[in-house]
Design a protein around this motif. Structure first.
Motif, PDB file in Angstrom:
ATOM      1  N   LEU A  74      41.299 -70.846  41.601  1.00 30.94           N
ATOM      2  CA  LEU A  74      40.889 -69.598  42.233  1.00 30.94           C
ATOM      3  C   LEU A  74      42.099 -68.751  42.628  1.00 30.94           C
ATOM      4  CD1 LEU A  74      37.930 -70.870  44.420  1.00 30.94           C
ATOM      5  CD2 LEU A  74      37.802 -69.465  42.347  1.00 30.94           C
ATOM      6  N   ALA A  75      43.155 -69.395  43.093  1.00 29.73           N
ATOM      7  CA  ALA A  75      44.371 -68.659  43.430  1.00 29.73           C
ATOM      8  C   ALA A  75      44.991 -68.027  42.187  1.00 29.73           C
ATOM      9  CB  ALA A  75      45.372 -69.585  44.113  1.00 29.73           C
ATOM     10  N   ALA A  76      44.996 -68.759  41.098  1.00 27.47           N
ATOM     11  CA  ALA A  76      45.534 -68.214  39.842  1.00 27.47           C
ATOM     12  C   ALA A  76      44.709 -67.026  39.377  1.00 27.47           C
ATOM     13  CB  ALA A  76      45.565 -69.299  38.773  1.00 27.47           C
ATOM     14  N   ALA A  77      43.391 -67.091  39.530  1.00 26.88           N
ATOM     15  CA  ALA A  77      42.544 -65.954  39.179  1.00 26.88           C
ATOM     16  C   ALA A  77      42.870 -64.762  40.060  1.00 26.88           C
ATOM     17  CB  ALA A  77      41.066 -66.328  39.316  1.00 26.88           C
ATOM     18  N   GLY A  78      43.089 -65.007  41.339  1.00 25.87           N
ATOM     19  CA  GLY A  78      43.455 -63.920  42.241  1.00 25.87           C
ATOM     20  C   GLY A  78      44.782 -63.289  41.884  1.00 25.87           C
ATOM     21  N   VAL A  79      45.761 -64.105  41.536  1.00 28.74           N
ATOM     22  CA  VAL A  79      47.065 -63.583  41.130  1.00 28.74           C
ATOM     23  C   VAL A  79      46.929 -62.749  39.850  1.00 28.74           C
ATOM     24  CG1 VAL A  79      49.347 -64.250  40.246  1.00 28.74           C
ATOM     25  CG2 VAL A  79      48.406 -65.370  42.280  1.00 28.74           C
ATOM     26  N   ALA A  80      46.156 -63.229  38.904  1.00 27.40           N
ATOM     27  CA  ALA A  80      45.950 -62.476  37.659  1.00 27.40           C
ATOM     28  C   ALA A  80      45.280 -61.133  37.945  1.00 27.40           C
ATOM     29  CB  ALA A  80      45.125 -63.291  36.673  1.00 27.40           C
TER      30      ALA A  80
END
Length: 91
Positions: A74-80
């Motif tokens: 979820l954090a990676a999706a937010g960063v993207a």
């Protein structure tokens, strides 16, 4: 809802299918770009990665993975998403 469809959706196989389709989309968009007829990766890579990481988070949740891995996805999706917004804000 028929049990077959319900099992397909709940088991994580739907998420796996979506991830396979995202990989195909990545290959298709990359192929078009390198042939000189598609848009540059900065136009499509961030939303594609954000969607992929959200589907990975779904798959992790359905497969009973540790919460830390779900949080990382979820954090990676937010960063993207953030990188995509930044590129649209700054041109």
């Amino acid at each position: 809802m028929p049990d077959l469809v319900k099992n397909f959706l709940v088991s994580g196989h739907a998420a796996e299918l979506i991830l396979a389709l995202v990989c195909c989309e990545f290959l298709f968009l990359s192929f078009r770009y390198f042939r000189g007829v598609g848009s540059p990766p900065r136009a499509w890579l961030s939303p594609l990665l954000a969607g992929a990481f959200l589907v990975i988070a779904l798959w992790l949740a359905q497969s009973g993975a540790p919460a830390e891995f779900l949080g990382l996805a979820l954090a990676a999706a937010g960063v993207a998403h953030f990188i995509g917004y930044g590129s649209r804000w700054h041109g």
